[in-house]
Design an enzyme around this catalytic site. Structure first.
Site, PDB file in Angstrom:
ATOM      1  N   CYS A 384       0.834  -1.204   0.000  1.00 46.22           N
ATOM      2  CA  CYS A 384       0.000   0.000   0.000  1.00 46.22           C
ATOM      3  C   CYS A 384       0.871   1.259   0.000  1.00 46.22           C
ATOM      4  O   CYS A 384       1.466   1.572  -1.016  1.00 46.22           O
ATOM      5  CB  CYS A 384      -0.993  -0.055   1.154  1.00 46.22           C
ATOM      6  N   HIS A 510      -3.528  -5.212   0.471  1.00 50.86           N
ATOM      7  CA  HIS A 510      -2.931  -5.742   1.705  1.00 50.86           C
ATOM      8  C   HIS A 510      -2.979  -7.270   1.719  1.00 50.86           C
ATOM      9  O   HIS A 510      -3.951  -7.845   2.228  1.00 50.86           O
ATOM     10  CB  HIS A 510      -3.704  -5.229   2.917  1.00 50.86           C
ATOM     11  N   GLU A 512      -1.413  -9.214   3.593  1.00 48.05           N
ATOM     12  CA  GLU A 512      -1.274  -9.742   4.968  1.00 48.05           C
ATOM     13  C   GLU A 512      -2.607 -10.134   5.595  1.00 48.05           C
ATOM     14  O   GLU A 512      -2.675 -11.036   6.424  1.00 48.05           O
ATOM     15  CB  GLU A 512      -0.535  -8.734   5.852  1.00 48.05           C
TER      16      GLU A 512
HETATM   17  N1  GLN Z   1      -2.099   6.627   2.627  1.00 48.57           N
HETATM   18  C1  GLN Z   1      -2.151   5.845   1.428  1.00 48.57           C
HETATM   19  C2  GLN Z   1      -3.499   5.968   0.744  1.00 48.57           C
HETATM   20  O1  GLN Z   1      -4.474   6.336   1.353  1.00 48.57           O
HETATM   21  C3  GLN Z   1      -1.830   4.400   1.703  1.00 48.57           C
HETATM   22  C4  GLN Z   1      -2.807   3.713   2.614  1.00 48.57           C
HETATM   23  C5  GLN Z   1      -2.295   2.443   3.235  1.00 48.57           C
HETATM   24  O2  GLN Z   1      -1.083   2.203   3.272  1.00 48.57           O
HETATM   25  N2  GLN Z   1      -3.182   1.625   3.770  1.00 48.57           N
HETATM   26  O3  GLN Z   1      -3.614   5.686  -0.412  1.00 48.57           O
END
Ligand code: GLN
Length: 538
Positions: A384, A510, A512
């Protein structure tokens, strides 16, 4: 199997952080391994609608389900233990309860009645507890009640449990009270009084614990168990010792040895058989007997907190066991990484994971870390925000767009290689408004991702507002960073790779959240394998 679903309630006494989630998940595992379709639900007494807006310092990781619910991290344990997906119905907060009751009041559905905690709030709690049971998908629903008995905010939940025990009748419910039996070293003794008091507090609300699970650092003697049974009104075999374990994955076996599953099933008048834990124990054997070890750097800004990256740490345990490799995860604070200390801090690592996150703090350190691992060809996984940092680093140092940035960090950047998603432009509210939950991703055949997933279509969970800016895509691809995974509906880039490197993968989603004991996540498994290979070649 059963016709009516049975309900098990897990309450906590004496202290918080006793591990109700792990006890609930372990019991669920034992019941599932005896053929019972079991699910677990967490009721959180705080007033936030969900933990999505909570800082990880407050509440640890926010866990995301397939249906896009932002939930308590205990749901992660439930999925990792049971390998069954959870949903919004598995996590309810006081905020959500009140919101539904107040919405109903505004619609006039209370027909002029005064709306009160009892019966309206408690009715809504009871309804939420029974949603999973009434779905027909489960034989047993375990409801974990957050907080500690005696807390003012837990009272409506305990009252709902009292009423449900009455409504559902004998042998359909069971109350497990998780408590602490402290050891006083000056006296050289384990003390039962705090447990007696918390059981009494529970009784003041009309709920009698059927089973005590006692967290302890020392073994409970037969005498202590007898004393607890006598003073707390439970059978002797219902006093269960829960001694500190070296890994949470030992707890189902420890509970089996103590007979927790048998006492529960007996109370619910359900048949108990020998649980089938073959796969579980095979995992434990691999986890405990690694053939080699590697060190992975976890770069983030909450690394001092165990709970902030819970699912990532657990995914490494699953992937390590799969590879028969012990994965040491070295937490590295991104805020303190600079060009001058980067070699010292990362030079010894076999792989680097740049963590998810929000906001500006620590991002320059993350970008520096990506530069180092890209140049040194160290296996890299960016998740992310970590993937977005990899894109920014590549833009700045390879495409020579020196001030490239994410619009999240610098709204005036001349090169917004990470842009706010179009669907987010008019969003005002912060809670529950990100791109959340499972989305499809199509994978390019000639890619690491394809070799990892062995499929050209996957579903992974998301939680973000920003995305790779497609107007730069050609520039990236022509110079060596490829977009190998794309959402088919929106064209949004989900995966980037640098094929020239050893193993360099950034994912907008994600992985994970979907790693379980039964199904270690393929991306983590492949990343650990790549790091292991890298170490052997060094
Ligand atoms: N802050 C980034 C976004 O909103 C990444 C979010 C995250 O890592 N969950 O796109």
């Amino acid at each position: 199997m059963t016709t009516n679903p049975k309900y098990i309630f897990v309450t906590g006494g004496v202290s918080s952080s006793l591990g109700k989630g792990i006890i609930a998940a372990s019991l669920a595992k034992l019941l599932q391994a005896q053929g019972y379709r079991t699910t677990i639900q967490k009721l959180d007494p705080y007033i936030n609608i969900d933990p999505g807006t909570l800082n990880p310092y407050e509440h640890g990781e926010c866990y995301v389900t397939d249906d896009g619910a932002e939930t308590d991290l205990d749901l992660g344990h439930y999925e990792r233990f049971l390998n069954v997906p959870t949903s919004q119905a598995n996590n309810v907060t006081t905020g959500r309860i009140y919101q539904s009751v107040i919405d109903k009041e505004r619609r006039g559905e209370f027909l002029g009645k005064t709306v009160q905690v009892i019966p309206h709030i408690t009715d809504e709690i009871k309804r939420r507890i029974q949603i999973l049971g009434n779905s027909g998908d489960y034989d047993i629903v375990i409801t974990e009640i957050g907080g500690t008995v005696g807390d003012i905010e837990s009272l409506p939940y305990i009252e709902a449990v009292r009423q449900l025990e009455w409504d559902l009748g004998d042998h359909n419910t069971c109350v497990i009270h998780l408590t602490l039996v402290p050891y006083l070293s000056a006296a050289g003794e384990l003390k039962t009084k705090p447990t007696q008091h918390s059981v009494k507090t529970l009784m003041e609300s009309g709920v009698q614990a059927d089973i005590l699970v006692c967290r302890t650092e020392h073994k409970l003697s037969a005498g202590i168990k007898e004393k607890l049974a006598r003073f707390c009104n439970v059978k002797k075999e219902a006093v269960i010792e829960s001694i500190d374990a070296s890994t949470i994955y030992d707890v189902p076996n420890l509970m089996l040895e103590e007979g927790l599953d048998k006492v529960v099933l007996n109370q619910l008048q359900l048949k108990s058989v020998v649980p089938d834990l073959k796969r579980w124990n095979a995992f434990l054997k691999r986890h405990k007997n690694p053939k080699s070890e590697i060190t992975i750097g976890l770069i983030g800004k909450y690394v001092e907190l165990q709970d902030s990256y819970k699912s990532i740490l657990e995914a490494f345990i699953h992937a390590g066991a799969e590879n028969e490799v012990k994965v040491h995860v070295e937490p590295i604070h991104s805020e303190y990484l600079t060009e001058s200390n980067i070699d010292f801090k990362l030079g010894h690592l076999d792989g680097v994971l740049v963590a998810p996150g929000f906001g500006e703090r620590g991002i320059e350190g993350k970008i520096e870390a990506v530069r180092f691992v890209r140049e040194q060809n160290i296996p890299f996984l960016g998740i992310c925000l970590g993937m977005q940092m990899a894109v920014i680093e590549y833009a700045r140092n390879v495409l020579k767009l020196q001030d490239a940035n994410s619009m999240e960090m610098d709204e005036n950047t001349p090169d917004p290689v990470i842009n706010l998603m179009a669907s987010q432009k008019d969003v005002v509210n912060k809670g529950g408004t990100m791109r959340l939950g499972a989305w499809e991703c199509k994978i390019e055949k000639d890619s690491i991702a394809y070799s990892v997933y062995k499929s050209d279509s996957i579903n992974e969970r998301h939680r973000h507002r920003f995305e790779f800016n497609n107007s730069y895509k050609d520039q990236f691809e022509n110079s060596g960073m490829k977009a190998t995974g794309i959402n088919p509906e929106t064209g949004l880039v989900e995966i980037v790779e640098i094929p020239e490197n050893n193993w360099f993968v950034g994912v907008q989603y994600h992985p994970e959240y979907k790693s379980t004991v039964k199904n270690p996540h393929p991306l983590f498994v492949a990343f650990v394998a790549a790091a292991h290979k890298f170490k052997k070649k060094k």
